[in-house]
Design a protein around this motif. Structure first.
Motif, PDB file in Angstrom:
ATOM      1  N   TRP A 151     -11.685  -1.825  -0.014  1.00 54.65           N
ATOM      2  CA  TRP A 151     -10.555  -1.899   0.935  1.00 54.65           C
ATOM      3  C   TRP A 151     -10.558  -0.672   1.856  1.00 54.65           C
ATOM      4  O   TRP A 151     -10.311  -0.782   3.063  1.00 54.65           O
ATOM      5  N   THR A 152     -10.829   0.497   1.292  1.00 52.86           N
ATOM      6  CA  THR A 152     -10.856   1.727   2.091  1.00 52.86           C
ATOM      7  C   THR A 152     -11.916   1.628   3.188  1.00 52.86           C
ATOM      8  O   THR A 152     -11.676   1.996   4.353  1.00 52.86           O
TER       9      THR A 152
ATOM     10  N   PHE B  97     -10.666  -0.911   5.939  1.00 53.86           N
ATOM     11  CA  PHE B  97      -9.681  -0.368   6.876  1.00 53.86           C
ATOM     12  C   PHE B  97     -10.327   0.605   7.864  1.00 53.86           C
ATOM     13  O   PHE B  97      -9.909   0.706   9.016  1.00 53.86           O
TER      14      PHE B  97
ATOM     15  N   TRP C 125       0.836  -1.208   0.000  1.00 51.88           N
ATOM     16  CA  TRP C 125       0.000   0.000   0.000  1.00 51.88           C
ATOM     17  C   TRP C 125       0.866   1.252   0.000  1.00 51.88           C
ATOM     18  O   TRP C 125       1.937   1.279   0.601  1.00 51.88           O
TER      19      TRP C 125
ATOM     20  N   TRP D   1      -2.269  -9.985   6.479  1.00 55.04           N
ATOM     21  CA  TRP D   1      -3.522 -10.154   7.209  1.00 55.04           C
ATOM     22  C   TRP D   1      -3.783 -11.645   7.375  1.00 55.04           C
ATOM     23  O   TRP D   1      -4.119 -12.338   6.412  1.00 55.04           O
TER      24      TRP D   1
ATOM     25  N   ILE E 119      -5.854   1.794  11.954  1.00 52.64           N
ATOM     26  CA  ILE E 119      -4.979   1.657  10.788  1.00 52.64           C
ATOM     27  C   ILE E 119      -4.977   2.950   9.989  1.00 52.64           C
ATOM     28  O   ILE E 119      -3.919   3.467   9.605  1.00 52.64           O
TER      29      ILE E 119
ATOM     30  N   MET F 164       1.225  -5.241   3.891  1.00 54.82           N
ATOM     31  CA  MET F 164       0.225  -5.811   4.782  1.00 54.82           C
ATOM     32  C   MET F 164       0.318  -7.334   4.805  1.00 54.82           C
ATOM     33  O   MET F 164       0.477  -7.978   3.769  1.00 54.82           O
TER      34      MET F 164
END
Length: 424
Positions: free
Chosen positions: A266-267, A270, A213, A248, A278, A246
């Motif tokens: 994804w936004t 998080f 990212w 996970w 995060i 990342m």
């Protein structure tokens, strides 16, 4: 070794039956295998490394995208790579020092966290984060110029141990004879299986989803890890140029769903997990790689050398042990195998051959203790944070806060994580 000689070795005719004799054969082409082969050759031992993918050197990574195989390299690993005379040749613009680590519990309370600081521990950094390709490329380049090291692009078909050494039959039809064989051929090691060395294996029923990212906030050379309710673990490891890698750890079912997410999803993800911590720490995150997933398991070989009466084979790296990535120590543990073996062989008595039973038992004794302790701690920590009872939840989060308030315990933890590689 010249490139011409490498080409000849890599393309031996299928029908050759000529026996070649060397001191050591290393089977496997990962970082541990490459480091071990280079180190053995530097000790003056005639060494051959064998693997199906040794035909060409790993290219140097370039550009703004980082590879998917990201590792944390401990100071002990750095010391080994410096001993092998390759650390200074590594492209340090693609290596990120880690000077702080912050670990958060799953209750979302401020005191349920652990902060490890390089400054507090009196060390320049806790680790470096970088791509596998950066180290492998440098090892490949160094191996090209080591005249005691030959590399064969092939696979072992059969292995036979006798009183004097080991005979290896290769798929191309050729035969190698060596005093000692190093099995660095991975978690599903064919050499280990061929010798009948049993393993204790446990699936964690989890997959690790990895992705890189771009962060809008500076990561401040800090590695983050969040334990989430339900047993998930999210680690964000700093990379150069305001990037983060990342890892996970989650259920296989959730891993499948995570791989389907686009940038918008994804936004939202998080923003909704870890109480938004995060995003608070790293800002908005822009996907910079294609997410991938791999299953997680724990493996430990019952022994790290060959049969009691006639060892002559040493297991290193994933062939000997595989652990959960929550501690980021898997590769470092394998390279500690390499460091230990090189130390023992470099300091051996003049009358002992490299395959002497006494030397190999020294290696196994030293590695069994270190490996067992780290696998046990990692396994128990993983299971503690997967437990769902209120008592266990309170205990694990209280434990993080307790350790955080103890400078002595934190220093011991850091010393353990730093690793060691004693070379004279």
């Amino acid at each position: 070794m010249s490139e011409v000689r490498q080409t000849i070795l890599a393309n031996l005719p299928k029908n050759t039956s000529q026996m070649r004799t060397v001191d050591v054969v290393v089977v496997g082409a990962g970082i541990a295998g490459k480091a071990c082969a280079l180190g053995l050759a530097q000790l003056g031992l005639n060494t051959i490394q064998i693997a199906p993918d040794l035909g060409q050197a790993v290219p140097a990574p370039q550009g703004d995208q980082w590879g998917q195989r990201i590792y944390a390299f401990s100071p002990g690993t750095q010391k080994l790579l410096a001993h092998l005379q390759i650390w200074d040749a590594v492209d340090h613009s693609r290596m990120q020092p880690v000077r702080d680590m912050r670990i958060f519990g799953d209750r979302g309370e401020k005191h349920d966290q652990l902060h490890l600081s390089a400054f507090e521990a009196g060390t320049p950094q806790l680790a470096w984060i970088g791509e596998s390709n950066v180290i492998e490329h440098t090892l490949d380049q160094a191996s090209r110029f080591q005249n005691k090291l030959e590399r064969i692009n092939d696979a072992v078909e059969n292995i036979q141990i006798d009183l004097d050494g080991v005979t290896l039959q290769l798929k191309n039809g050729s035969t190698l004879r060596s005093q000692l064989v190093i099995a660095a051929d991975g978690a599903n090691s064919p050499i280990r299986a061929e010798l009948g060395i049993s393993t204790k294996e446990e699936s964690y029923s989890q997959s690790a989803v990895v992705a890189n990212w771009i962060c809008s906030n500076a990561h401040l050379e800090t590695a983050y890890q969040w334990f989430l309710p339900g047993g998930d673990i999210v680690a964000m490891l700093p990379l150069p140029n305001k990037q983060a890698s990342m890892v996970w750890s989650t259920s296989p079912e959730n891993a499948v769903e995570l791989l389907k997410l686009d940038q918008t999803a994804w936004t939202e993800n998080f923003s909704s997990i870890a109480n938004g911590e995060i995003v608070k720490q790293l800002g908005s995150l822009t996907l910079n790689s294609t997410p991938a997933a791999f299953p997680l398991r724990r493996i430990r070989a019952s022994r790290f050398i060959g049969p009691d009466d006639n060892p002559k084979v040493v297991l290193i790296g994933d062939a000997a042990h595989v652990m959960h990535p929550l501690a980021g120590q898997g590769l470092n543990l394998g390279l500690r195998d390499v460091a230990t073996l090189l130390n023992i062989l470099s300091k051996r008595e003049s009358f002992r051959m490299p395959n002497d039973k006494v030397l190999l038992r020294r290696y196994e004794r030293q590695r069994q203790g270190d490996t067992g302790a780290l696998l046990w701690v990692t396994d128990k920590l993983k299971k503690l944070f997967s437990a769902s009872s209120g008592t266990e939840k309170q205990l694990r989060n209280w434990g993080l806060g307790l350790v955080n308030r103890s400078h002595f315990i934190k220093r011991r933890l850091i010393e353990r994580a730093l690793g060691d590689a004693d070379f004279e």
